[in-house]
Design a protein around this motif. Structure first.
Motif, short mmCIF file in Angstrom:
data_model
loop_
_atom_site.label_atom_id
_atom_site.label_comp_id
_atom_site.label_asym_id
_atom_site.label_seq_id
_atom_site.Cartn_x
_atom_site.Cartn_y
_atom_site.Cartn_z
N UNK A 1 0.86 -1.19 0.00
CA UNK A 1 0.00 0.00 0.00
C UNK A 1 0.89 1.23 0.00
N UNK A 2 0.71 2.09 -1.00
CA UNK A 2 1.53 3.29 -1.14
C UNK A 2 0.63 4.53 -1.19
N UNK A 3 1.21 5.65 -0.77
CA UNK A 3 0.53 6.95 -0.88
C UNK A 3 1.46 7.94 -1.54
N UNK A 4 0.95 8.67 -2.54
CA UNK A 4 1.74 9.71 -3.19
C UNK A 4 1.15 11.08 -2.88
N UNK A 5 1.97 12.09 -3.08
CA UNK A 5 1.61 13.47 -2.76
C UNK A 5 2.01 14.35 -3.94
#
Length: 264
Positions: free
Chosen positions: A146-150
């Motif tokens: 699970x990844x989150x980008x900004x």
């Protein structure tokens, strides 16, 4: 935020050392409808709330399929998300054509973060006004990710996360229960995702099969999207589980009161 002389271009620094255009892009993520993600040892789940412009329109898609083993949820500008989704799909197809195997999620996310960052370093293009939660299955290690980008180009890997409007309540729920996610079953993860989304629904609205969306990927399971009638059984389970949790909460409060009485 108010307009000032330092926000006319993305490459202009303010005296405080800030890139205001990038911060504005990050604000657009906070305006988007909520999206949550969580993972266990075998599965990764995305949940999202879909918005409609009016009662006469359909709901916008919030979860996009990238490949058989990768999916992404969005918060922010949908048009920007579609552009990034097209890039990610091309990368997956090129890797599969050249190497004959699925693209590992961590390699795709590193390239995607670089693509975000390049827009903060040149005046030719504005930053992408969208935040992404990406779930994927690492075929080599057989582990979910699970990844989150900004918009700033930052990349994070999470056990559980939430982005978008009113996502703080979802994060609070995930922080409270994340220790149980590791050994959770597929159905339990889906119910946790839906329960986290319940607190993110605006006003008097409710989470329904029309405005809810779930995606899941795992060992020996390709990315599957649950919407409409396929989502309804899980919403029914959620409604049945809610009264039981309330009763347990009341029992815990009663035990605390008895303990306080004994101490006094």
């Amino acid at each position: 935020m108010f307009r000032n002389q330092y926000d006319t271009d993305v490459t202009v620094w303010s005296p405080e050392g800030r890139l205001l255009q990038v911060e504005y892009a990050m604000e657009s993520v906070k305006q988007g409808s909520a999206c949550v993600g969580l993972r266990s040892n075998e599965f990764a789940v995305l949940g999202a709330i879909k918005r409609s412009v009016s009662e006469l329109s359909s709901h916008q898609k919030k979860i996009l399929e990238i490949d058989d083993h990768i999916g992404m949820g969005i918060a922010g500008l949908t048009a920007d998300a579609r552009s990034l989704a097209k890039y990610m799909r091309n990368e997956c197809l090129n890797h599969k054509y050249v190497y004959g195997s699925p693209l590992p999620p961590h390699l795709l996310m590193a390239d995607l973060a670089d693509k975000h960052q390049r827009c903060t370093q040149t005046y030719v293009r504005r930053p992408y006004g969208v935040g992404l939660l990406v779930i994927g299955m690492d075929a080599r290690k057989q582990t979910p990710r699970l990844y989150q980008t900004c918009p700033s180009g930052n990349l994070y890997e999470f056990y559980a996360s939430a982005i978008g409007a009113r996502s703080q309540s979802a994060r609070t729920y995930l922080e409270k229960h994340y220790e149980s996610f590791e050994e959770a079953s597929k159905d339990d993860l889906i119910l946790h995702a839906l329960q986290a989304l319940v607190g993110c629904v605006s006003g008097d609205d409710e989470l329904t099969k029309e405005n809810g969306s779930i995606a899941i990927v795992g060992k020996d399971q390709k990315l599957t999207l649950l919407e409409g009638e396929a989502l309804q059984p899980y919403l029914d389970k959620l409604e049945l589980a809610a009264p039981e949790e309330e009763e347990e909460g009341k029992e815990d409060e009663g035990d605390d009161d008895d303990a306080d009485a004994m101490e006094t």
